[in-house]
Design an enzyme around this catalytic site. Structure first.
Site, PDB file in Angstrom:
ATOM      1  CG  HIS A  18      -0.397  -0.059   2.514  1.00  0.00           C
ATOM      2  ND1 HIS A  18       0.348   0.963   3.035  1.00  0.00           N
ATOM      3  CD2 HIS A  18      -0.427  -1.025   3.465  1.00  0.00           C
ATOM      4  CE1 HIS A  18       0.743   0.648   4.245  1.00  0.00           C
ATOM      5  NE2 HIS A  18       0.300  -0.568   4.539  1.00  0.00           N
ATOM      6  CG  HIS A  21       4.088  -1.553   2.271  1.00  0.00           C
ATOM      7  ND1 HIS A  21       2.865  -2.133   2.020  1.00  0.00           N
ATOM      8  CD2 HIS A  21       4.403  -1.871   3.547  1.00  0.00           C
ATOM      9  CE1 HIS A  21       2.465  -2.775   3.098  1.00  0.00           C
ATOM     10  NE2 HIS A  21       3.374  -2.634   4.042  1.00  0.00           N
ATOM     11  CB  CYS A 126       0.394  -8.027  21.390  1.00  0.00           C
ATOM     12  SG  CYS A 126      -0.568  -7.529  19.947  1.00  0.00           S
ATOM     13  CB  CYS A 129       3.125  -6.814  18.382  1.00  0.00           C
ATOM     14  SG  CYS A 129       2.103  -5.371  18.401  1.00  0.00           S
ATOM     15  CB  CYS A 143      -1.430  -4.259  21.854  1.00  0.00           C
ATOM     16  SG  CYS A 143      -0.538  -3.801  20.366  1.00  0.00           S
ATOM     17  CG  HIS A 146      -2.311  -5.091  16.874  1.00  0.00           C
ATOM     18  ND1 HIS A 146      -0.963  -4.986  17.137  1.00  0.00           N
ATOM     19  CD2 HIS A 146      -2.433  -5.475  15.581  1.00  0.00           C
ATOM     20  CE1 HIS A 146      -0.297  -5.327  16.044  1.00  0.00           C
ATOM     21  NE2 HIS A 146      -1.161  -5.611  15.090  1.00  0.00           N
ATOM     22  CE  LYS A 295      -1.278   2.940  13.314  1.00  0.00           C
ATOM     23  NZ  LYS A 295      -0.073   2.691  14.059  1.00  0.00           N
ATOM     24  CE  LYS A 298       3.424  -2.676  11.327  1.00  0.00           C
ATOM     25  NZ  LYS A 298       4.752  -2.996  11.656  1.00  0.00           N
TER      26      LYS A 298
HETATM   27  N1  MSP Z   1       8.470  -6.869   8.505  1.00  0.00           N
HETATM   28  C1  MSP Z   1       8.602  -5.734   9.326  1.00  0.00           C
HETATM   29  C2  MSP Z   1       9.888  -5.004   9.039  1.00  0.00           C
HETATM   30  C3  MSP Z   1      11.138  -5.807   9.154  1.00  0.00           C
HETATM   31  S1  MSP Z   1      12.533  -4.916   8.673  1.00  0.00           S
HETATM   32  C4  MSP Z   1      13.812  -5.824   9.128  1.00  0.00           C
HETATM   33  C5  MSP Z   1       7.430  -4.798   9.113  1.00  0.00           C
HETATM   34  N2  MSP Z   1       6.763  -4.917   7.954  1.00  0.00           N
HETATM   35  S2  MSP Z   1       5.529  -3.991   7.484  1.00  0.00           S
HETATM   36  O1  MSP Z   1       5.005  -4.615   6.299  1.00  0.00           O
HETATM   37  O2  MSP Z   1       4.625  -3.780   8.534  1.00  0.00           O
HETATM   38  O3  MSP Z   1       6.170  -2.659   7.035  1.00  0.00           O
HETATM   39  C6  MSP Z   1       6.342  -1.566   7.905  1.00  0.00           C
HETATM   40  C7  MSP Z   1       6.907  -0.447   7.095  1.00  0.00           C
HETATM   41  O4  MSP Z   1       6.021  -0.132   5.997  1.00  0.00           O
HETATM   42  C8  MSP Z   1       7.038   0.882   7.819  1.00  0.00           C
HETATM   43  O5  MSP Z   1       8.189   0.969   8.607  1.00  0.00           O
HETATM   44  C9  MSP Z   1       7.090   1.826   6.632  1.00  0.00           C
HETATM   45  O6  MSP Z   1       8.296   1.685   5.963  1.00  0.00           O
HETATM   46  C10 MSP Z   1       5.996   1.254   5.768  1.00  0.00           C
HETATM   47  N3  MSP Z   1       4.679   1.745   6.159  1.00  0.00           N
HETATM   48  C11 MSP Z   1       3.586   0.980   6.416  1.00  0.00           C
HETATM   49  N4  MSP Z   1       2.541   1.802   6.655  1.00  0.00           N
HETATM   50  C12 MSP Z   1       2.915   3.083   6.565  1.00  0.00           C
HETATM   51  C13 MSP Z   1       2.232   4.319   6.571  1.00  0.00           C
HETATM   52  N5  MSP Z   1       0.940   4.437   6.782  1.00  0.00           N
HETATM   53  N6  MSP Z   1       2.938   5.431   6.322  1.00  0.00           N
HETATM   54  C14 MSP Z   1       4.262   5.392   6.012  1.00  0.00           C
HETATM   55  N7  MSP Z   1       4.922   4.237   5.971  1.00  0.00           N
HETATM   56  C15 MSP Z   1       4.336   3.084   6.423  1.00  0.00           C
HETATM   57  O7  MSP Z   1       7.177  -3.965   9.973  1.00  0.00           O
END
Ligand code: MSP
Length: 636
Positions: A18, A21, A126, A129, A143, A146, A295, A298
């Site tokens: 999304h 990412h 949790c 998490c 949490c 969540h 926001k 996940k």
């Molecule tokens: N798998 C772990 C990360 C491991 S790194 C060794 C993880 N994955 S995640 O799919 O949840 O990705 C989190 C990351 O996605 C955030 O740190 C950011 O880079 C990006 N984002 C996810 N949602 C976001 C927003 N709403 N806004 C900005 N970036 C965000 O955590």
């Protein structure tokens, strides 16, 4: 040669990519392309995080084996990035055999060093998490991510002696104040470190979770997800002996959002220290994109799919919007309307107009060829050149400090200055006098040079627009081969090079036409409220200040006059004001006009807008601005 290694988080595969990412990965791509432009040797890594409870549960919900599930989902991430013009050098998966080997190697190394021990543990866990929480970390007993109460769980597990490294980490952050940036996140990590650090549980019993990497020293356990995931940053470049690893570690720039600050700011540094690996250079932490629904994360599921919007509005426009709208480190709001506004104002109006005016005039006055250097530059020419050169410096300073939006603001100020330069110099007037040809040459050459500088500077952000601009300016280099130092040198365009006028770079985006029509119908429908309209309807009317450059009576018509009006670009408008205004008195006058009316033909002549005037029944008075306004100024 200078080197840089850029990473994004590896994304969980339990949801599709999304905008969050996409943002981190686009920022990484911009950083990567920027450093290439500086002549650095670069390596850009992204990938997917595929082990753990959550993934196993998602696979179960999808009714397939975890491996089949992660293959499919990881494939979606991998295919998404090229569609956003992202050029990563490697895509790592935590299910890659080489990664698994490195995770086991590091675990064994740290275990052999006596930094991992076995112990029973009872705590609040949790599932979302995948970690235990301390009472202190919970918000109202729930949490914070969540919004659910954790469950009590007791387990014998392996622990990493993280607490032992607390003082070292505090000291490291004190002596490397820039290590975690922006500063607010370094302070956040230091605040965590004010409390005693606990040891980190790094395993899960295999009977509870089989979807993970077995511990090399006890195959009744698999690795806890963070110990597995963080190691991707070194396994991807061939730790411990790979050439890439020796080349690229520790000149690494990690990019993450604030949600995973703790694992990256605390677990990862202490893991590196325990394994005898040098600390990373920088951890760069950005804020969150929010939508009206809250926001996107996940767990909340309010997701804007980048691929839904990017092809509609154009990849470059989408990339520009994300980088321009968010100040790195702070949260920002994502909205389609804001995106459209930026496209229409910054891209179509500012950049698009500058480029098309420059090329159209080069085509008209110099037969589509880059003119040679003409008369000596005057004050205005030199001021624009200085502006372009200052912009290059600002840009060069801001990006390494994560000031992406500031770098773009600087470039757009330069674009604004160039547009104003055109308005002031009025090349169309110079073109009328053959004696002024050398002056016109200098003016057009100045403009072509500014356009080239802009094209080079935007290349990390908007690679295809940059390539298009350079091609149409007759620059042969591919964007990948551009170098900031050489390719922004003033005067580097070659006399006689053919330029291509072409189409506008960014057509204005019409707002949803159906929605618009409906609103008009509602507003026009008879009823008690017909005299009022919504603000939104008014805002759809593009009112501009225009400067009348030419005026001539329309043949065989008493009422009509044909005007060429400058609104930042030249517009032909046919107005019914000939009875009250002679062409002579109209030239040089500032007027107010509706700029987004559908073109019509009057007496066979196309009219692209309408001049506003008021009639008291006898005479007709033009509506004019109070003072002198730059042509094209938007009225609101
Ligand atoms: N798998 C772990 C990360 C491991 S790194 C060794 C993880 N994955 S995640 O799919 O949840 O990705 C989190 C990351 O996605 C955030 O740190 C950011 O880079 C990006 N984002 C996810 N949602 C976001 C927003 N709403 N806004 C900005 N970036 C965000 O955590």
């Amino acid at each position: 040669m200078n080197r840089i290694y850029i990473t994004t988080p590896i994304y969980y595969v339990n949801a599709e990519p999304h905008i969050g990412h996409a943002y981190t990965t686009i920022v990484a791509d911009v950083m990567n392309r920027f450093h290439k432009l500086l002549g650095f040797k670069t390596f850009f890594l992204t990938g997917t995080d595929e082990h753990g409870d959550k993934i196993a549960q998602a696979a179960q919900a999808a009714g397939i084996e975890p491996k089949a599930y992660v293959d499919r989902m990881s494939g979606i991430f991998r295919q998404t990035w090229p569609k956003l013009s992202i050029q990563n050098d490697k895509f790592i998966r935590t299910t890659d055999p080489e990664h698994i080997k490195v995770v086991q190697y590091v675990l064994q190394k740290v275990f052999d060093a006596g930094e991992i021990y076995f112990s029973a543990y009872k705590g609040l866990y949790c599932v979302g998490c995948e970690r235990f929480y301390t009472e202190r970390e919970l918000v109202d007993g729930k949490c914070p991510d969540h919004d659910k109460p954790p469950v009590e769980r007791e387990e014998a597990n392996y622990f990493f002696k993280m607490s032992k490294y607390q003082d070292w980490l505090i000291e490291h952050l004190a002596s490397n104040p820039n290590c975690i940036r922006p500063e607010r996140y370094r302070n956040e990590v230091l605040a965590f470190l004010k409390e005693p650090l606990e040891d980190l549980c790094i395993s899960r019993p295999v009977e509870r979770l089989s979807w993970g990497i077995p511990l090399p020293f006890d195959n009744n356990y698999v690795t806890y997800v963070w110990f597995d995931a963080l190691i991707n940053y070194i396994s991807a470049v061939g730790y411990p002996n790979g050439e890439h690893y020796r080349d690229l570690w520790p000149v690494v720039q990690h990019l993450i959002a604030k949600d995973i600050l703790k694992p990256h700011g605390i677990y990862w540094p202490t893991m590196l220290k325990a394994a005898g690996i040098q600390m990373y250079r920088h951890l760069n932490v950005h804020g969150y994109w929010k939508t009206e629904a809250g926001k996107m994360s996940k767990s909340h599921g309010a997701v804007v799919r980048p691929l839904d919007l990017a092809p509609i509005y154009g990849l470059d426009a989408f990339r520009y919007f994300l980088l321009r709208e968010m100040a790195f480190g702070l949260d920002a709001n994502f909205g389609e309307e804001a995106l459209v506004q930026r496209i229409n104002a910054d891209l179509a109006n500012d950049l698009g107009n500058l480029f098309s005016r420059t090329l159209a005039m080069t085509a008209r006055y110099f037969d589509e060829k880059t003119p040679g250097l003409g008369s000596a530059p005057d004050k205005m020419d030199s001021a624009l050149r200085d502006k372009a050169e200052d912009t290059i410096c600002q840009y060069r300073e801001e990006i390494p400090k994560l000031g992406f939006h500031k770098a773009l603001v600087a470039v757009w100020e330069c674009i604004g200055a160039a547009n104003r330069y055109i308005d002031h110099v009025a090349p169309w007037n110079l073109a009328k006098d053959a004696q002024l040809l050398p002056r016109l040459q200098t003016v057009m050459r100045t403009l072509l040079e500014v356009n080239k500088v802009v094209a080079v500077l935007i290349s990390p952000f908007m690679p295809s627009t940059s390539a298009k601009m350079l091609e149409r300016l007759g620059v042969e280099k591919k964007t990948a081969d551009l170098r900031l130092a050489e390719d922004t040198v003033w005067g580097s365009l070659k006399e006689g090079t053919r330029v291509i006028k072409g189409e506008s770079l960014f057509p204005r985006v019409e707002t949803n036409k159906v929605k618009e029509k409906k609103k008009m119908e509602v507003a026009a429908a008879p009823g008690p409220d017909t005299h009022v309209i919504d603000m939104e309807i008014f805002q759809q009317v593009d009112l501009r200040v225009g400067l009348i450059r030419k005026a001539e009576k329309v043949h065989k018509s008493e009422k009509l006059v044909k005007l060429i009006v400058d609104i930042g670009e030249e517009r032909q408008i046919v107005a019914g004001i000939a009875k009250t205004h002679s062409p002579e008195e109209l030239v040089g006058k500032q007027v107010v006009l509706v700029a987004n009316l559908k073109p019509v033909k009057l007496m066979g002549i196309e009219s692209h807008g309408m001049i506003l005037a008021v009639s008291d029944g006898q005479s007709l008075k033009l509506i004019v601005p109070e003072g002198n306004v730059t042509p094209g100024g938007k009225i609101s």
